[in-house]
Motif scaffolding. Structure first.
Motif, mmCIF file in Angstrom:
data_model
loop_
_atom_site.group_PDB
_atom_site.id
_atom_site.type_symbol
_atom_site.label_atom_id
_atom_site.label_comp_id
_atom_site.label_asym_id
_atom_site.label_seq_id
_atom_site.Cartn_x
_atom_site.Cartn_y
_atom_site.Cartn_z
ATOM 1 N N LEU A 45 34.160 -1.951 -3.386
ATOM 2 C CA LEU A 45 34.952 -0.740 -3.210
ATOM 3 C C LEU A 45 34.789 0.167 -4.424
ATOM 4 O O LEU A 45 34.736 -0.296 -5.564
ATOM 5 N N ILE A 46 34.661 1.469 -4.179
ATOM 6 C CA ILE A 46 34.526 2.450 -5.252
ATOM 7 C C ILE A 46 35.528 3.583 -5.025
ATOM 8 O O ILE A 46 36.020 3.790 -3.915
ATOM 9 N N LYS A 47 35.855 4.306 -6.091
ATOM 10 C CA LYS A 47 36.839 5.384 -5.989
ATOM 11 C C LYS A 47 36.263 6.614 -5.292
ATOM 12 O O LYS A 47 36.982 7.343 -4.606
ATOM 13 N N GLU A 48 34.970 6.863 -5.495
ATOM 14 C CA GLU A 48 34.338 8.052 -4.917
ATOM 15 C C GLU A 48 34.347 7.971 -3.389
ATOM 16 O O GLU A 48 34.149 6.903 -2.814
ATOM 17 N N ASP A 49 34.550 9.099 -2.760
ATOM 18 C CA ASP A 49 34.605 9.161 -1.297
ATOM 19 C C ASP A 49 33.187 9.241 -0.733
ATOM 20 O O ASP A 49 32.738 10.286 -0.243
ATOM 21 N N GLN A 50 32.459 8.103 -0.800
ATOM 22 C CA GLN A 50 31.076 8.076 -0.347
ATOM 23 C C GLN A 50 30.682 6.655 0.050
ATOM 24 O O GLN A 50 31.374 5.686 -0.277
ATOM 25 N N ILE A 51 29.565 6.555 0.753
ATOM 26 C CA ILE A 51 29.023 5.265 1.172
ATOM 27 C C ILE A 51 27.629 5.135 0.568
ATOM 28 O O ILE A 51 26.749 5.964 0.832
ATOM 29 N N ASN A 52 27.438 4.119 -0.252
ATOM 30 C CA ASN A 52 26.138 3.882 -0.879
ATOM 31 C C ASN A 52 25.512 2.628 -0.267
ATOM 32 O O ASN A 52 26.190 1.625 -0.062
ATOM 33 N N ILE A 53 24.223 2.719 0.016
ATOM 34 C CA ILE A 53 23.492 1.581 0.603
ATOM 35 C C ILE A 53 22.329 1.208 -0.304
ATOM 36 O O ILE A 53 21.550 2.063 -0.707
ATOM 37 N N GLU A 54 22.247 -0.081 -0.627
ATOM 38 C CA GLU A 54 21.077 -0.616 -1.320
ATOM 39 C C GLU A 54 20.518 -1.756 -0.474
ATOM 40 O O GLU A 54 21.270 -2.604 0.011
ATOM 41 N N VAL A 55 19.184 -1.739 -0.286
ATOM 42 C CA VAL A 55 18.531 -2.777 0.513
ATOM 43 C C VAL A 55 17.365 -3.337 -0.288
ATOM 44 O O VAL A 55 16.666 -2.594 -0.979
ATOM 45 N N ASN A 56 17.161 -4.646 -0.192
ATOM 46 C CA ASN A 56 16.097 -5.280 -0.983
ATOM 47 C C ASN A 56 14.716 -5.130 -0.348
ATOM 48 O O ASN A 56 13.728 -5.613 -0.888
ATOM 49 N N ILE A 57 14.650 -4.460 0.817
ATOM 50 C CA ILE A 57 13.362 -4.231 1.487
ATOM 51 C C ILE A 57 13.144 -2.725 1.598
ATOM 52 O O ILE A 57 14.008 -2.007 2.116
ATOM 53 N N GLY A 58 11.989 -2.258 1.153
ATOM 54 C CA GLY A 58 11.751 -0.829 1.030
ATOM 55 C C GLY A 58 11.755 -0.046 2.331
ATOM 56 O O GLY A 58 12.176 1.105 2.368
#
Length: 288
Positions: A45-58
């Protein structure tokens, strides 16, 4: 606050297409179960009103095209959540494989954020939301073993099949589900014995389960991608007790009651393809 959620793959023990719906989708009837090949989803959970995605496959999207992003977005919008979330996806399920890799990631995000954002939703409510993302998401929300009808959203849960080993083999090629559906001839296809598979599962008849494995999409996929048919034939030649394609492919899987035989099948394929796995059935449904 950080939470890690497991996102297991599914396989189709049977897959039948029984008609074309007025909304453009096909009417299906299939038996699905979850297996112990899973992506690992870390939610922060983060304070910023956004959704961040990180994936280990390019080559997996890390934006709104990712179903995990869409799952977080629909919950944020529907319940007016003003904080945000970072989603780290450690993928182990092959992409575009007929194993519901994207759908199970979305389902894991729904389950995880339901708890982290204290939404208090039931699995049934999460499954209803999941259907807006994809047809396999409702099943992936619940897990276990189920007969799925409609687009795949009408679920009847049945016991888990008896314990066995599963060898999954995915060739490097991809297939288009849309192309497969366009090639289906509903009047000529041999339909699976879904009721017979259900009875075999309920009575723990492993041999019966192996004999009832059936997928109406195989013929169309084999025409577009003969390599998939070759993999199935190899697995049968190597002695698998039951072999069938999952979803619209291209993954083929075999069931065997013997760990020794499972690794013999694995070794027989591993020499000429990368994505081969030996896994077990998962069994139980999720609980909230």
């Amino acid at each position: 606050m950080i939470k890690v959620v497991k996102a297991p793959a599914k396989i189709n023990l049977t897959l039948d297409v029984v008609g074309k719906r007025g909304d453009g989708y096909h009417e299906v009837e299939m038996i699905m179960t979850t297996v112990d090949l899973a992506d690992r989803i870390q939610l922060s959970l983060i304070k910023e009103d956004q959704i961040n995605i990180e994936v280990n496959i390019g080559h997996v999207p890390n934006d709104k095209h990712n179903l995990a992003y869409q799952a977080a977005k629909v919950l944020k919008d529907r319940y007016s959540i003003t904080s945000g979330v970072s989603i780290n996806i450690d993928k182990h399920i092959p992409v575009s494989a007929g194993l519901a890799g994207g759908s199970t990631d979305a389902a894991a995000v729904l389950r995880g954020l339901n708890e982290m954002w204290s939404l208090g939703l039931s699995l049934e409510e999460l499954a209803e939301i999941g259907l807006t993302i994809g047809s396999d998401v409702p099943f992936c929300v619940h897990g276990g073993t189920a007969i799925a009808k409609g687009r795949g959203e009408t679920l009847t849960f049945i016991p888990t099949p008896p314990p066995c080993w599963i060898v999954l083999a995915k060739p490097s090629l991809g297939v288009s589900t849309k192309d497969i559906y366009q090639r289906l001839d509903l009047n000529k296809m041999k339909h699976p014995d879904t009721q017979g598979m259900k009875e075999a599962i309920e009575t723990g008849d492993f041999s019966g389960i192996c004999k009832k494995l059936e997928n109406v999409m195989e013929t169309a996929t084999f025409e577009l991608a003969p390599e998939v048919k070759n993999i199935k034939q190899r697995l049968i030649q190597f002695g698998a007790e039951g072999t069938v394609m999952s979803g619209s492919g291209p993954t083929v899987f075999s069931l065997t009651s013997s760990e020794t035989k499972a690794y013999r099948l694995y070794n027989g394929l591993k020499g000429f393809m990368d994505d081969v796995f030996v896994v077990r059935l998962l069994g139980s449904r999720y609980q909230i």
